[in-house]
Design a protein around this motif. Structure first.
Motif, PDB file in Angstrom:
ATOM      1  N   ILE A   1      -9.893   2.422  -8.558  1.00 62.61           N
ATOM      2  CA  ILE A   1      -9.670   1.204  -7.786  1.00 62.61           C
ATOM      3  C   ILE A   1      -8.591   0.328  -8.411  1.00 62.61           C
ATOM      4  CG2 ILE A   1     -10.806  -0.872  -6.860  1.00 62.61           C
ATOM      5  CD1 ILE A   1     -11.832   1.660  -5.643  1.00 62.61           C
ATOM      6  N   VAL A   2      -8.349   0.523  -9.697  1.00 67.52           N
ATOM      7  CA  VAL A   2      -7.534  -0.420 -10.466  1.00 67.52           C
ATOM      8  C   VAL A   2      -6.095  -0.509  -9.980  1.00 67.52           C
ATOM      9  CG1 VAL A   2      -6.479  -0.774 -12.735  1.00 67.52           C
ATOM     10  CG2 VAL A   2      -8.926  -0.403 -12.547  1.00 67.52           C
ATOM     11  N   ILE A   3      -5.414   0.622  -9.835  1.00 64.46           N
ATOM     12  CA  ILE A   3      -3.977   0.602  -9.544  1.00 64.46           C
ATOM     13  C   ILE A   3      -3.699  -0.058  -8.198  1.00 64.46           C
ATOM     14  CG2 ILE A   3      -1.925   2.010  -9.180  1.00 64.46           C
ATOM     15  CD1 ILE A   3      -3.032   4.035 -11.119  1.00 64.46           C
ATOM     16  N   GLY A   4      -4.421   0.331  -7.165  1.00 62.29           N
ATOM     17  CA  GLY A   4      -4.202  -0.258  -5.856  1.00 62.29           C
ATOM     18  C   GLY A   4      -4.489  -1.745  -5.836  1.00 62.29           C
ATOM     19  N   THR A   5      -5.567  -2.170  -6.513  1.00 59.84           N
ATOM     20  CA  THR A   5      -5.913  -3.591  -6.568  1.00 59.84           C
ATOM     21  C   THR A   5      -4.854  -4.376  -7.334  1.00 59.84           C
ATOM     22  OG1 THR A   5      -8.263  -2.991  -6.535  1.00 59.84           O
ATOM     23  CG2 THR A   5      -7.714  -5.224  -7.219  1.00 59.84           C
ATOM     24  N   THR A   6      -4.336  -3.787  -8.406  1.00 60.47           N
ATOM     25  CA  THR A   6      -3.270  -4.440  -9.178  1.00 60.47           C
ATOM     26  C   THR A   6      -2.006  -4.603  -8.345  1.00 60.47           C
ATOM     27  OG1 THR A   6      -4.138  -3.555 -11.261  1.00 60.47           O
ATOM     28  CG2 THR A   6      -1.840  -4.267 -11.245  1.00 60.47           C
ATOM     29  N   LEU A   7      -1.659  -3.563  -7.592  1.00 60.76           N
ATOM     30  CA  LEU A   7      -0.474  -3.640  -6.742  1.00 60.76           C
ATOM     31  C   LEU A   7      -0.624  -4.725  -5.674  1.00 60.76           C
ATOM     32  CD1 LEU A   7       0.432   0.115  -6.226  1.00 60.76           C
ATOM     33  CD2 LEU A   7       1.818  -1.615  -7.382  1.00 60.76           C
ATOM     34  N   MET A   8      -1.820  -4.856  -5.117  1.00 58.72           N
ATOM     35  CA  MET A   8      -2.070  -5.901  -4.123  1.00 58.72           C
ATOM     36  C   MET A   8      -1.854  -7.278  -4.737  1.00 58.72           C
ATOM     37  SD  MET A   8      -5.697  -6.808  -2.273  1.00 58.72           S
ATOM     38  CE  MET A   8      -5.955  -8.433  -1.560  1.00 58.72           C
ATOM     39  N   GLN A   9      -2.380  -7.480  -5.942  1.00 52.41           N
ATOM     40  CA  GLN A   9      -2.218  -8.760  -6.614  1.00 52.41           C
ATOM     41  C   GLN A   9      -0.762  -9.024  -6.964  1.00 52.41           C
ATOM     42  OE1 GLN A   9      -1.405  -9.440  -9.985  1.00 52.41           O
ATOM     43  NE2 GLN A   9      -2.065 -11.571 -10.149  1.00 52.41           N
TER      44      GLN A   9
ATOM     45  N   ALA B   1       5.403  -3.184  -2.625  1.00 54.82           N
ATOM     46  CA  ALA B   1       4.954  -3.188  -1.230  1.00 54.82           C
ATOM     47  C   ALA B   1       4.604  -1.789  -0.743  1.00 54.82           C
ATOM     48  CB  ALA B   1       6.035  -3.800  -0.339  1.00 54.82           C
ATOM     49  N   SER B   2       5.486  -0.815  -1.017  1.00 57.53           N
ATOM     50  CA  SER B   2       5.232   0.543  -0.546  1.00 57.53           C
ATOM     51  C   SER B   2       4.009   1.138  -1.227  1.00 57.53           C
ATOM     52  CB  SER B   2       6.458   1.426  -0.805  1.00 57.53           C
ATOM     53  OG  SER B   2       6.758   1.469  -2.191  1.00 57.53           O
ATOM     54  N   GLY B   3       3.839   0.832  -2.516  1.00 57.64           N
ATOM     55  CA  GLY B   3       2.676   1.338  -3.227  1.00 57.64           C
ATOM     56  C   GLY B   3       1.381   0.760  -2.690  1.00 57.64           C
ATOM     57  N   THR B   4       1.395  -0.513  -2.351  1.00 57.71           N
ATOM     58  CA  THR B   4       0.203  -1.158  -1.798  1.00 57.71           C
ATOM     59  C   THR B   4      -0.201  -0.513  -0.483  1.00 57.71           C
ATOM     60  OG1 THR B   4       0.811  -3.264  -2.842  1.00 57.71           O
ATOM     61  CG2 THR B   4      -0.789  -3.347  -1.035  1.00 57.71           C
ATOM     62  N   LEU B   5       0.780  -0.254   0.372  1.00 60.36           N
ATOM     63  CA  LEU B   5       0.488   0.386   1.658  1.00 60.36           C
ATOM     64  C   LEU B   5      -0.122   1.773   1.465  1.00 60.36           C
ATOM     65  CD1 LEU B   5       3.675  -0.619   3.690  1.00 60.36           C
ATOM     66  CD2 LEU B   5       1.370  -1.545   3.924  1.00 60.36           C
ATOM     67  N   ALA B   6       0.399   2.500   0.481  1.00 56.66           N
ATOM     68  CA  ALA B   6      -0.122   3.848   0.220  1.00 56.66           C
ATOM     69  C   ALA B   6      -1.582   3.797  -0.220  1.00 56.66           C
ATOM     70  CB  ALA B   6       0.726   4.531  -0.849  1.00 56.66           C
ATOM     71  N   TYR B   7      -1.922   2.838  -1.069  1.00 54.57           N
ATOM     72  CA  TYR B   7      -3.305   2.733  -1.551  1.00 54.57           C
ATOM     73  C   TYR B   7      -4.232   2.163  -0.494  1.00 54.57           C
ATOM     74  CZ  TYR B   7      -2.091   4.124  -6.276  1.00 54.57           C
ATOM     75  OH  TYR B   7      -1.691   4.848  -7.374  1.00 54.57           O
ATOM     76  N   ILE B   8      -3.697   1.364   0.434  1.00 50.60           N
ATOM     77  CA  ILE B   8      -4.508   0.886   1.557  1.00 50.60           C
ATOM     78  C   ILE B   8      -4.927   2.068   2.427  1.00 50.60           C
ATOM     79  CG2 ILE B   8      -4.428  -0.403   3.734  1.00 50.60           C
ATOM     80  CD1 ILE B   8      -2.827  -2.524   2.318  1.00 50.60           C
ATOM     81  N   ARG B   9      -3.986   2.985   2.667  1.00 50.27           N
ATOM     82  CA  ARG B   9      -4.301   4.170   3.469  1.00 50.27           C
ATOM     83  C   ARG B   9      -5.339   5.044   2.777  1.00 50.27           C
ATOM     84  NH1 ARG B   9       1.408   4.011   4.657  1.00 50.27           N
ATOM     85  NH2 ARG B   9       1.806   5.459   2.922  1.00 50.27           N
ATOM     86  N   LYS B  10      -5.306   5.067   1.450  1.00 48.48           N
ATOM     87  CA  LYS B  10      -6.277   5.862   0.700  1.00 48.48           C
ATOM     88  C   LYS B  10      -7.614   5.142   0.536  1.00 48.48           C
ATOM     89  CE  LYS B  10      -2.780   8.246  -2.109  1.00 48.48           C
ATOM     90  NZ  LYS B  10      -2.280   8.463  -3.502  1.00 48.48           N
ATOM     91  N   LYS B  11      -7.654   3.860   0.925  1.00 42.22           N
ATOM     92  CA  LYS B  11      -8.863   3.026   0.806  1.00 42.22           C
ATOM     93  C   LYS B  11      -9.343   2.935  -0.643  1.00 42.22           C
ATOM     94  CE  LYS B  11     -10.401   4.064   5.507  1.00 42.22           C
ATOM     95  NZ  LYS B  11     -11.497   4.582   6.379  1.00 42.22           N
ATOM     96  N   THR B  12      -8.392   2.730  -1.549  1.00 41.37           N
ATOM     97  CA  THR B  12      -8.729   2.596  -2.969  1.00 41.37           C
ATOM     98  C   THR B  12      -8.338   1.218  -3.498  1.00 41.37           C
ATOM     99  OG1 THR B  12      -6.618   3.674  -3.510  1.00 41.37           O
ATOM    100  CG2 THR B  12      -8.585   5.061  -3.464  1.00 41.37           C
ATOM    101  N   ILE B  13      -8.534   0.199  -2.674  1.00 39.41           N
ATOM    102  CA  ILE B  13      -8.272  -1.178  -3.073  1.00 39.41           C
ATOM    103  C   ILE B  13      -9.544  -1.995  -2.887  1.00 39.41           C
ATOM    104  CG2 ILE B  13      -6.999  -3.300  -2.553  1.00 39.41           C
ATOM    105  CD1 ILE B  13      -4.625  -1.678  -1.793  1.00 39.41           C
ATOM    106  N   ASP B  14      -9.927  -2.737  -3.902  1.00 41.69           N
ATOM    107  CA  ASP B  14     -11.033  -3.683  -3.783  1.00 41.69           C
ATOM    108  C   ASP B  14     -10.441  -4.989  -3.259  1.00 41.69           C
ATOM    109  OD1 ASP B  14     -13.060  -5.589  -4.152  1.00 41.69           O
ATOM    110  OD2 ASP B  14     -13.920  -4.458  -5.805  1.00 41.69           O
ATOM    111  N   VAL B  15     -10.537  -5.189  -1.951  1.00 38.35           N
ATOM    112  CA  VAL B  15      -9.895  -6.337  -1.314  1.00 38.35           C
ATOM    113  C   VAL B  15     -10.485  -7.661  -1.820  1.00 38.35           C
ATOM    114  CG1 VAL B  15      -9.410  -7.482   0.880  1.00 38.35           C
ATOM    115  CG2 VAL B  15      -9.339  -4.983   0.736  1.00 38.35           C
TER     116      VAL B  15
END
Length: 309
Positions: free
Chosen positions: A214-222, A66-80
Motif C-alpha cells: 500500500i505504501v508506494i501508491g499512497t506516497t505517490l498520492m500524497q 501523476a502517472s504513477g498515481t493513476l497506475a496504482y489507482i487502477r491496481k487498487k493499492t492506495i489507502d485513500v
C-alpha cells in the motif's frame, strides 16, 4: 540551440536541459526515487537561481508522480483515507514552507539556507545509505547476509490519543504521527524542492507499519497533491515557477526514466543502495565545497524595493 527562461532570466541550451531531465529521470527509474533531491542541486550547479530551481522542480515532481498515481489507482493499492490525512497535513506543511521560503528570500538568506540544508540532509542520508549497503554487501560475500528486521512494536504510538482506523491498511493508530509526518514532508518539499518519497516510504513501513503493497501508491498520492499545492503557491506568492524550464525537464525525465528502469532491474538491491548512497553523498559534498570555496565574483548587485527607496 539556446532557450530563454523567462523566470530564471537567463538563456540555457535546450539540449542541456533535456539532458539534465533525462539524466535525473534515468536515475529515478534506476533507483526508484522521485529525483527532486538530485535535480534541484543539478539546476543550481548549472546557474539556475536556487529560488527558481526549487519551485520549478516542484512542478516536475507533480508530472512524474501523476502517472504513477493513476497506475496504482487502477491496481487498487492506495489507502485513500491514509493518503487523505497525509495530503491535508502535507498541504499545511507546504503552506508553511512557502511562507518561510518567501521570508528567507526577502531577507536575502534563501540561497544560504538551501545550501546548508542540502549539505546536512544529503550528507547524512547518503552516509547512512552507503554504510548500510556496504555492510550488507560485505555480509553477503562472507556468507552471512544481514537479517531484514523491523523496529520493535510501536508501543509509544499505541498510547497516543486521537486513534483513527485505516481499514485499507488494516491499522488503528493515532492521527498525530500521521499528521506530523505529512507536515514535515510538505514543509521540506516546498522549501527544498524534494518530493520526500525516500523519507515517506521507510517512515510508513517501519514507523507506522503500513503494508508495503500500500505504501508506494499512497506516497505517490500524497506527493502529487502536496507538490501541486506547493507549485501553485510558489507561482502565485513568489513567482518563481519557470514553466519553460519545467517543460524541458519533464520531457527529458520521461524519456530517461524508461531506460533507468531497465538498468535498475538488472542490478542487485545492495548495489543499487550503495550507488544511490554514494551519489547522494557526492551531491552533499559538492554543496559543502561551494560554500567554502571563494567565488569568482566577490560582490553581486541585487535590487531592493521599499518606501523611500
Amino acid at each position: 540551440m539556446e532557450l530563454y527562461l523567462p523566470i530564471a532570466e537567463l538563456p540555457m541550451n535546450v539540449f542541456m536541459l533535456l539532458g539534465m531531465g533525462a539524466a535525473v529521470g534515468f536515475l529515478s527509474g534506476m533507483f526508484g526515487v522521485g529525483g527532486g533531491f538530485l535535480l534541484t542541486p543539478l539546476l543550481i550547479f548549472s546557474g539556475i537561481p536556487p529560488a527558481v530551481a526549487v519551485a520549478t522542480v516542484s512542478s516536475q515532481i507533480v508530472a512524474s508522480s501523476a502517472s504513477g498515481t493513476l497506475a496504482y489507482i487502477r491496481k487498487k493499492t492506495i489507502d485513500v483515507k491514509l493518503g487523505g490525512f497525509l495530503l491535508v497535513s502535507g498541504m499545511i506543511g507546504s503552506g508553511i514552507g512557502v511562507w518561510v521560503f518567501g521570508l528567507l528570500r526577502a531577507v536575502g538568506q534563501l540561497d544560504l539556507v538551501i545550501a546548508l540544508s542540502y549539505v546536512t540532509f544529503l550528507s547524512t542520508v547518503g552516509a547512512l545509505m552507503l554504510t548500510e549497503a556496504l555492510r550488507a554487501i560485505a555480509a553477503q560475500r562472507a556468507g552471512k547476509p544481514l537479517p531484514v528486521g523491523r523496529p520493535a512494536a510501536r508501543g509509544w504510538m499505541q498510547r497516543l490519543p486521537l486513534r483513527v482506523r485505516f481499514p485499507r491498511s488494516k491499522l488503528a493508530i493515532s492521527a498525530i504521527p500521521v499528521v506530523v509526518l505529512g507536515v514535515a514532508i510538505g514543509f521540506l518539499g516546498a522549501l527544498l524542492g524534494i518530493g520526500g518519497g525516500f523519507i515517506m516510504v521507510p517512515a510508513l513501513i517501519y514507523i507506522l507499519k503500513v503494508p508495503t503493497s500500500i505504501v508506494i501508491g499512497t506516497t505517490l498520492m500524497q506527493t502529487l497533491g502536496t507538490m501541486a499545492f506547493a507549485t501553485i503557491m510558489q507561482a502565485s506568492t513568489n513567482q518563481t515557477v519557470d514553466a519553460v524550464l519545467g517543460l524541458c525537464l519533464m520531457v527529458g525525465g520521461v524519456i530517461g526514466a524508461q531506460f533507468g528502469a531497465q538498468v535498475g532491474q538488472r542490478l542487485r538491491g545492495e548495489t543499487l543502495r550503495a550507488l544511490l548512497g554514494l551519489l547522494v553523498l557526492s551531491v552533499g559534498v559538492r554543496f559543502a565545497v561551494d560554500l567554502v570555496v571563494m567565488p569568482k565574483e566577490l560582490y553581486s548587485i541585487t535590487h531592493s524595493s521599499g518606501a523611500g527607496l
